[in-house]
Design a protein around this motif. Structure first.
Motif, PDB file in Angstrom:
ATOM      1  N   VAL A 445      -4.746 -10.870  42.162  1.00 22.96           N
ATOM      2  CA  VAL A 445      -3.825  -9.907  41.123  1.00 22.96           C
ATOM      3  C   VAL A 445      -2.829  -9.287  41.819  1.00 22.96           C
ATOM      4  O   VAL A 445      -1.659  -9.181  41.647  1.00 22.96           O
ATOM      5  CB  VAL A 445      -4.711  -8.984  40.337  1.00 22.96           C
ATOM      6  N   VAL A 446      -3.050  -8.482  43.080  1.00 25.59           N
ATOM      7  CA  VAL A 446      -1.897  -8.049  43.938  1.00 25.59           C
ATOM      8  C   VAL A 446      -0.877  -9.163  44.341  1.00 25.59           C
ATOM      9  O   VAL A 446       0.382  -8.769  44.444  1.00 25.59           O
ATOM     10  CB  VAL A 446      -2.532  -7.143  44.943  1.00 25.59           C
ATOM     11  N   ASP A 447      -1.694 -10.211  44.681  1.00 26.10           N
ATOM     12  CA  ASP A 447      -0.659 -11.553  45.149  1.00 26.10           C
ATOM     13  C   ASP A 447       0.423 -11.547  43.994  1.00 26.10           C
ATOM     14  O   ASP A 447       1.589 -11.754  44.274  1.00 26.10           O
ATOM     15  CB  ASP A 447      -1.433 -12.709  45.217  1.00 26.10           C
ATOM     16  N   SER A 448       0.036 -11.542  42.896  1.00 22.84           N
ATOM     17  CA  SER A 448       0.879 -11.830  41.630  1.00 22.84           C
ATOM     18  C   SER A 448       2.028 -10.632  41.522  1.00 22.84           C
ATOM     19  O   SER A 448       3.167 -10.813  41.369  1.00 22.84           O
ATOM     20  CB  SER A 448       0.145 -12.078  40.411  1.00 22.84           C
ATOM     21  N   ILE A 449       1.418  -9.401  41.373  1.00 16.84           N
ATOM     22  CA  ILE A 449       2.183  -8.227  41.424  1.00 16.84           C
ATOM     23  C   ILE A 449       3.132  -8.142  42.498  1.00 16.84           C
ATOM     24  O   ILE A 449       4.620  -7.826  42.272  1.00 16.84           O
ATOM     25  CB  ILE A 449       1.553  -6.995  41.273  1.00 16.84           C
ATOM     26  N   ILE A 477      -1.768  -0.136  46.198  1.00 20.72           N
ATOM     27  CA  ILE A 477      -0.328   0.023  46.871  1.00 20.72           C
ATOM     28  C   ILE A 477      -0.336  -0.349  48.294  1.00 20.72           C
ATOM     29  O   ILE A 477       0.490  -0.855  48.637  1.00 20.72           O
ATOM     30  CB  ILE A 477       0.084   1.670  46.607  1.00 20.72           C
ATOM     31  N   ALA A 478      -1.325   0.183  48.885  1.00 23.76           N
ATOM     32  CA  ALA A 478      -1.277  -0.232  50.211  1.00 23.76           C
ATOM     33  C   ALA A 478      -1.300  -1.646  50.512  1.00 23.76           C
ATOM     34  O   ALA A 478      -0.597  -2.442  51.521  1.00 23.76           O
ATOM     35  CB  ALA A 478      -2.391   0.352  50.999  1.00 23.76           C
ATOM     36  N   GLU A 479      -2.067  -2.477  49.878  1.00 26.78           N
ATOM     37  CA  GLU A 479      -2.312  -3.886  49.941  1.00 26.78           C
ATOM     38  C   GLU A 479      -0.862  -4.634  49.368  1.00 26.78           C
ATOM     39  O   GLU A 479      -0.507  -5.579  50.029  1.00 26.78           O
ATOM     40  CB  GLU A 479      -3.285  -4.334  48.804  1.00 26.78           C
ATOM     41  N   LYS A 484       4.258  -7.334  50.823  1.00 27.87           N
ATOM     42  CA  LYS A 484       5.602  -7.420  50.770  1.00 27.87           C
ATOM     43  C   LYS A 484       6.321  -7.346  52.007  1.00 27.87           C
ATOM     44  O   LYS A 484       7.374  -7.887  52.516  1.00 27.87           O
ATOM     45  CB  LYS A 484       6.192  -6.141  49.933  1.00 27.87           C
ATOM     46  N   LEU A 485       5.680  -6.585  53.006  1.00 29.91           N
ATOM     47  CA  LEU A 485       6.168  -6.582  54.426  1.00 29.91           C
ATOM     48  C   LEU A 485       6.047  -7.998  55.213  1.00 29.91           C
ATOM     49  O   LEU A 485       6.873  -8.399  55.859  1.00 29.91           O
ATOM     50  CB  LEU A 485       5.129  -5.615  55.262  1.00 29.91           C
ATOM     51  N   GLN A 486       5.019  -8.592  55.106  1.00 27.25           N
ATOM     52  CA  GLN A 486       4.528  -9.921  55.354  1.00 27.25           C
ATOM     53  C   GLN A 486       5.515 -10.880  54.796  1.00 27.25           C
ATOM     54  O   GLN A 486       6.191 -11.727  55.542  1.00 27.25           O
ATOM     55  CB  GLN A 486       3.276 -10.466  54.934  1.00 27.25           C
ATOM     56  N   ALA A 487       6.048 -10.845  53.427  1.00 30.61           N
ATOM     57  CA  ALA A 487       6.977 -11.619  52.819  1.00 30.61           C
ATOM     58  C   ALA A 487       8.331 -11.465  53.669  1.00 30.61           C
ATOM     59  O   ALA A 487       9.263 -12.337  53.855  1.00 30.61           O
ATOM     60  CB  ALA A 487       6.972 -11.279  51.305  1.00 30.61           C
ATOM     61  N   ASN A 488       8.493  -9.998  53.821  1.00 31.68           N
ATOM     62  CA  ASN A 488      10.050  -9.771  54.378  1.00 31.68           C
ATOM     63  C   ASN A 488      10.248 -10.402  55.659  1.00 31.68           C
ATOM     64  O   ASN A 488      11.232 -10.887  56.129  1.00 31.68           O
ATOM     65  CB  ASN A 488      10.199  -8.246  54.357  1.00 31.68           C
ATOM     66  N   ARG A 489       9.031 -10.352  56.548  1.00 27.50           N
ATOM     67  CA  ARG A 489       9.102 -10.824  57.777  1.00 27.50           C
ATOM     68  C   ARG A 489       9.432 -12.237  57.882  1.00 27.50           C
ATOM     69  O   ARG A 489       9.974 -12.869  58.709  1.00 27.50           O
ATOM     70  CB  ARG A 489       7.897 -10.372  58.559  1.00 27.50           C
ATOM     71  N   LYS A 490       8.589 -13.030  56.944  1.00 25.19           N
ATOM     72  CA  LYS A 490       8.736 -14.696  56.705  1.00 25.19           C
ATOM     73  C   LYS A 490      10.157 -14.733  56.543  1.00 25.19           C
ATOM     74  O   LYS A 490      10.705 -15.587  56.992  1.00 25.19           O
ATOM     75  CB  LYS A 490       7.621 -14.975  55.859  1.00 25.19           C
ATOM     76  N   HIS A 491      10.621 -13.882  55.410  1.00 20.36           N
ATOM     77  CA  HIS A 491      11.852 -14.185  54.996  1.00 20.36           C
ATOM     78  C   HIS A 491      13.217 -14.122  56.171  1.00 20.36           C
ATOM     79  O   HIS A 491      13.976 -14.853  56.119  1.00 20.36           O
ATOM     80  CB  HIS A 491      12.543 -13.388  53.885  1.00 20.36           C
TER      81      HIS A 491
END
Length: 710
Positions: A445-449, A477-479, A484-491
């Motif tokens: 669920v958090v993955d989707s959010i 929120i922590a998850e 989001k931090l992982q996604a930003n680093r990947k981007h």
């Protein structure tokens, strides 16, 4: 009627001409109006072909009327930023808008993927239209009558293959319709099937449904008799070639569902068998072709786009029948993915018309779980997603037929559920009391959010899901922040791995926001005394001259008795030879115009037939930076100098810079010659030349030091 004529020709000639596109403006009305128009298709060797092209005066009217913000705004959600409009680029996948539209210059430019052009180019690239098709689209938008002149056979032969394929598919659509309504077997088999399914005749005609006879060569025979090119018939998937070279109809013995593009032209077909034999595929679809790409098409969108815009919501269903039943029930804002997994291209098609999607499912739980990934893709593209589940055993088609239009609309209104909450509910039910499975649900669920671009919307979902999942909000929120931090680093890694895009086509790093435009050329200068580095900088400075020409060539030079700036630039460039190939082409164009006492304008270069010239012009007319509205504030008395405030410095600065680089290049050549020269007389001559060049360099440097804006 203007635009077509009768031509007497042999069967062989007619076959060739059938494969050549028509530029007749009324063609589409004939093809998908359901009318029989023998003026257009003649099943004999005396055929009617359209042999016209758009008059140049009409093209001028179309280009004058086209407003870039209105043409692009039909497909892209634009927001004002400074003097430009920005939006998410429709040509590549991005989250942060890098797509700019300049209203004043009439161009668009994406600083992410490099796409750019004028209104016509946008329609061509976005809708995959030919140049004449794009002109007609814009003409229709602005109610401009398209006047045409006849084409010669040579011009006809030069028309592109894509239009030929479209002519073939639209002829086939007409053939299938005629078989359904006018053929005895078609009425007894095909029309009876549609009526037994409960479809009214007006819906059957609206969607141009048809029937393909059981015979092996029914369409093939009529198409070749009418003169169509067999290769085009095969490429569009209407016929299939056996190993022995013989051809037969692909869709024989099936009811036909034409698939339309956004302007109503038929791109391909879906054919449903009426046989009960399980060995026979239930549906056969047109193969991928030059005109048909299944991942970029949504069934029914041509008929529903207006309703989607008006309702600000799109119902997404699985099959053709669902679309037909919903239209019959009075719910027209519906499209189908045609049984395929949802693609990014299809999602972007929807997002042109609305940001709200409601997915309608039958009661198949396995199918629903398999489709969750497609719904995540919708979230990722910034759409608001709801889900509607029909009772077990029902789908949109059967429910609408069983309960009627009123009950159908009421059920939709009362039972739609937000996707995030729906996903949470369905996964929790599947997990039961298993703690490991419940932990997995939380992660899912958090993955989707985390895919939702809007932070406020994401925070609302986090709060509600905290309650549904019975877990502390801070943990969710922590998850979420971790994802989001992982996604930003990947981007960031992807960005770092790619060369930067710039307004000069990648040759120069992006200028600082507050850097004077005249200093952009000097910024990347590597002071190493190498011929290659000087040559690179020289090419950039040549493009700066071109930038000034295209932007201000016709502007009066106030300091030179109001002569056009183009004249002033060329007067100062008489001893300069351009080395950059594209810049040299543009210089030559200017010289040819000036010989006729004329000057080309921006539009001439923006719409130039040479794409290298057009792309460079668009890049030089565009900037990824916009001045904040907080600047130039009358109340706060803030004013930022603009390049147009002192064009004299811009023009003379560019001239002296390029002259200085030419001098430095000559000095570098002399230094290299001195390394290998042994003759004292020659050395003396070279040293004398070098000293004169050094003096010129000093004078130019002195001048340039006086024009830099503090």
């Amino acid at each position: 009627m203007l635009g077509y004529r009768h031509v007497e020709c042999s069967v062989a000639e007619s076959r060739y001409l059938r494969g050549i596109r028509s530029l007749h403006s009324g063609r589409d009305d004939v093809l998908h109006s359901g009318r029989d128009d023998e003026r257009y298709w003649q099943p004999t060797t005396k055929i009617t072909i359209f042999t016209s092209m758009i008059k140049q005066e009409t093209i001028g009217k179309i280009l004058d009327a086209a407003r870039i913000e209105e043409v692009v705004g039909d497909f892209v959600d634009l927001k004002k930023r400074g003097t430009s409009l920005i939006g998410v680029c429709p040509f590549h996948n991005e989250k942060t808008p890098s797509f700019h539209v300049s209203v004043n210059k009439g161009i668009y430019k994406c600083f992410g993927c490099g796409a750019g052009g004028d209104s016509v180019r946008f329609v061509m690239e976005h809708e995959k239209y030919s140049y004449p098709e794009a002109l007609r689209y814009i003409a229709q938008k602005y109610n401009i009558e398209v006047e045409e002149i006849e084409q010669s056979p040579e011009q006809l032969a030069a028309n592109d293959k894509r239009e030929s394929l479209l002519i073939v598919t639209n002829w086939a659509a007409k053939f299938f319709r005629e078989q359904l309504w006018d053929n005895e077997d078609g009425r007894a088999i095909g029309l009876s099937y549609f009526r037994e399914r409960g479809y009214r005749d007006d819906i059957i005609k609206k969607f141009e449904l048809g029937y393909s006879p059981e015979a092996w060569e029914a369409l093939y025979g009529q198409a070749t008799t009418a003169g169509f090119d067999e290769d085009f018939l095969e490429e569009t998937g209407l016929i299939v070639r056996r190993d022995d070279g013989k051809r037969y109809d692909r869709f024989r013995g099936r009811v036909m569902f034409p698939i339309h593009n956004l302007t109503g032209r038929v791109l391909g077909f879906g054919g449903r068998t009426l046989k009960t034999d399980k060995k026979v595929p239930k549906y056969v679809n047109s193969p991928e072709s030059l005109i048909y790409h299944k991942s970029d098409v949504l069934y029914g969108l041509f008929f529903s786009k207006k309703a989607i815009t008006e309702q600000d919501n799109c119902f997404l269903v699985e099959g053709y029948a669902d679309v037909l039943s919903m239209h019959q029930a009075g719910v027209e804002n519906v499209v189908a993915s045609s049984g395929t997994s949802l693609t990014t291209g299809q999602i972007r098609l929807i997002s042109r018309y609305t940001k709200n999607v409601t997915i309608l499912y039958d009661g198949d739980a396995a199918g629903i779980k398999a489709s969750l990934r497609g719904m995540d893709m919708l979230l990722e593209e910034g759409l608001n997603v709801k889900v509607l589940l029909f009772p077990d055993g029902d789908d949109p088609d059967s429910f609408a037929m069983k309960h009627g239009a009123v009950a159908f609309k009421q059920y939709i209104a009362e039972n739609s559920k937000d996707f995030i909450f729906y996903k949470t509910d369905i996964l929790l039910r599947d997990a039961g009391n298993d703690p490991v499975k419940r932990a997995g649900v939380i992660h899912d669920v958090v993955d989707s959010i985390a895919l939702i671009p809007d932070d406020i919307k994401a925070s609302v979902f986090i709060r509600e899901c905290s309650r549904l999942l019975d877990i502390e909000e801070r943990l969710l929120i922590a998850e979420l922040n971790k994802l989001k931090l992982q996604a930003n680093r990947k981007h960031q890694k992807l960005v770092d791995a790619q060369p930067a895009n710039t307004s000069f086509g990648g040759d120069e790093p992006p200028p600082d926001l507050f850097m004077d435009p005249r200093d952009r050329i000097d910024a990347p200068l590597d002071e190493q005394d190498t011929t290659s580095s000087l040559s690179k900088v020289l090419a950039l400075q040549e493009r700066e001259i071109i930038r000034l020409l295209i932007n201000y060539g016709q502007t009066p030079a106030k300091w030179e008795q109001d002569y056009p700036i183009a004249f002033v630039l060329f007067a100062g460039l008489q001893d300069i030879e351009f080395t950059d190939a594209i810049s040299s082409k543009i210089v030559q164009i200017y010289l040819e115009f000036m010989e006729k006492d004329e000057l080309p304008d921006e539009r001439y270069f923006i719409s130039h037939e040479d794409r290298e010239i057009a792309d460079l012009a668009i890049s030089l007319l565009s900037s990824p930076y916009n001045l904040s509205p907080n600047w130039n504030d009358e109340k706060r008395k803030i004013y930022v100098a603009q390049e147009t405030d002192n064009l004299k410095n811009a023009v003379l600065g560019a001239l002296y810079r390029i002259k200085k680089r030419k001098v430095e290049q000559s000095m570098q050549v002399i230094r290299e010659e001195l390394k290998h020269e042994n003759n004292e007389a020659n050395i003396e001559i070279l040293v004398d030349k070098y000293q004169k060049l050094k003096l010129m360099e000093k004078e130019l440097t002195s001048y340039l030091g006086t024009v830099i804006v503090k």
